[in-house]
Scaffold this active site. Structure first.
Site, PDB file in Angstrom:
ATOM      1  N   ASP A 116       0.852  -1.174   0.000  1.00 47.43           N
ATOM      2  CA  ASP A 116       0.000   0.000   0.000  1.00 47.43           C
ATOM      3  C   ASP A 116       0.898   1.237   0.000  1.00 47.43           C
ATOM      4  OD1 ASP A 116      -2.358   1.628   0.334  1.00 47.43           O
ATOM      5  OD2 ASP A 116      -1.876   1.764   2.464  1.00 47.43           O
ATOM      6  N   ASP A 118      -0.084   5.000   1.055  1.00 47.93           N
ATOM      7  CA  ASP A 118      -0.236   5.941   2.163  1.00 47.93           C
ATOM      8  C   ASP A 118      -0.131   5.235   3.510  1.00 47.93           C
ATOM      9  OD1 ASP A 118      -0.860   8.094   0.330  1.00 47.93           O
ATOM     10  OD2 ASP A 118      -2.822   7.165   0.086  1.00 47.93           O
ATOM     11  N   GLY A 147      -7.955   3.568   3.275  1.00 44.74           N
ATOM     12  CA  GLY A 147      -7.747   2.449   2.375  1.00 44.74           C
ATOM     13  C   GLY A 147      -8.810   2.277   1.310  1.00 44.74           C
ATOM     14  N   ARG A 151     -11.964   6.798  -3.005  1.00 42.92           N
ATOM     15  CA  ARG A 151     -12.464   8.078  -2.506  1.00 42.92           C
ATOM     16  C   ARG A 151     -13.982   8.107  -2.363  1.00 42.92           C
ATOM     17  NH1 ARG A 151     -10.890  12.343  -6.472  1.00 42.92           N
ATOM     18  NH2 ARG A 151      -8.851  11.377  -6.123  1.00 42.92           N
ATOM     19  N   SER A 196      -5.596   5.418  -4.090  1.00 43.52           N
ATOM     20  CA  SER A 196      -5.424   6.816  -4.459  1.00 43.52           C
ATOM     21  C   SER A 196      -5.253   7.000  -5.968  1.00 43.52           C
ATOM     22  CB  SER A 196      -4.196   7.399  -3.755  1.00 43.52           C
ATOM     23  OG  SER A 196      -3.942   8.714  -4.198  1.00 43.52           O
ATOM     24  N   ASN A 233      -3.883   9.574  -7.036  1.00 44.57           N
ATOM     25  CA  ASN A 233      -2.691  10.432  -7.109  1.00 44.57           C
ATOM     26  C   ASN A 233      -1.393   9.649  -6.933  1.00 44.57           C
ATOM     27  OD1 ASN A 233      -4.347  12.888  -7.169  1.00 44.57           O
ATOM     28  ND2 ASN A 233      -4.776  12.428  -5.028  1.00 44.57           N
ATOM     29  N   ASP A 260      -1.493  -0.721   6.112  1.00 42.88           N
ATOM     30  CA  ASP A 260      -1.728  -0.099   7.414  1.00 42.88           C
ATOM     31  C   ASP A 260      -3.205   0.113   7.688  1.00 42.88           C
ATOM     32  OD1 ASP A 260      -2.009   1.987   5.469  1.00 42.88           O
ATOM     33  OD2 ASP A 260      -1.780   3.457   7.072  1.00 42.88           O
TER      34      ASP A 260
END
Length: 246
Positions: free
Chosen positions: A16, A18, A63, A66, A141, A143, A199
């Site tokens: 992952d 972030d 996780g 959006r 994400s 991004n 996480d």
């Protein structure tokens, strides 16, 4: 176990972004809080109950893609919005509009604050690659590519499955395992021979339901018990604890 703290038959590592590779989970949480608090204040007045960037973020948003995060959190408050369209303006009172408002705030924070990777994770990834393991980044994400480029670590991953790729392929996001399964497939590795590094509780659920060979929970915020409860085989505060030197 190998020197990397993984079962001997693991051939690939799926990370992952972030909170595992980069220190952006806290930036996401802050952007979500600003977005949801403004939305709730406008809807309910000054007596609104603020978004909790700890408990609410972990339970409903972290996780997830959006739009799923918007939908899931608002449902927890008994609020339902029309879906709208992915290109809705940030001021639109739709699921996509609220999500796009959050993304505007996120990108502004990244632009002004920058993005920093976790050194322990980078050392671990380099050690894994030096031992012949394949690597992929798997993030909800949209991004992801920009973040990897801005930190100069694109070359550490053989495969990228992110929000953009998931939308193109019609892959449901975490807690479903589809994005991780797609990464393993693109790497040419069976899920049982791949390790997941996450996480988020939604990411733990994805690792468990996808029947991956090993699921590593990365506890940056003191939720070790929850990570185990959601399917982690092991929980560490930093990947350096697993060993591995490039």
């Amino acid at each position: 176990m190998t020197q990397l703290g993984l079962p001997e038959d693991i051939q690939a590592c799926l990370f992952d972004l972030d909170g595992v590779v980069t220190k952006t989970a806290v930036v996401h949480a802050a952007a979500w809080k600003e977005t949801f608090d403004a939305f709730l204040r406008e809807r309910e007045g000054e007596g609104f109950r603020p978004f909790d960037s700890g408990a609410d973020y972990d339970e409903y948003v972290d996780g997830r893609p959006r739009a799923d995060g918007v939908r899931t959190f608002l449902a927890s408050r008994g609020i339902e919005l029309p879906e709208g369209h992915p290109d809705d303006p940030p001021e639109a009172q739709t699921v996509n509009g609220v999500g796009n408002r959050k993304n505007v705030l996120l990108l502004e924070r990244i632009r002004t604050q920058g993005v920093e990777p976790y050194d322990g994770t980078l050392r671990y990834i380099r050690a894994a690659r030096a031992r012949g393991l394949k690597t992929a980044i798997v993030s909800s994400s949209a991004n992801t590519r920009d973040v990897l480029h801005s930190t100069g670590i694109e070359d550490l991953f053989d495969v990228r499955i992110d929000g953009v790729v998931a939308a193109e392929r019609g892959l449901p996001g975490k807690p479903r395992p589809d994005t991780f399964l797609a990464a393993a497939r693109d790497l040419g590795v069976e899920p049982s021979r791949a390790a997941v590094f996450e996480d988020a509780l939604a990411g733990m659920d994805a690792g468990r339901s996808g029947h991956f060979g090993y699921v590593v929970g990365v506890d940056r915020v003191g939720q070790s018990e929850a990570l185990y409860a959601h399917g982690a085989d092991i929980v560490v505060k930093d990947l350096a604890e697993l060993g591995g030197r490039a």
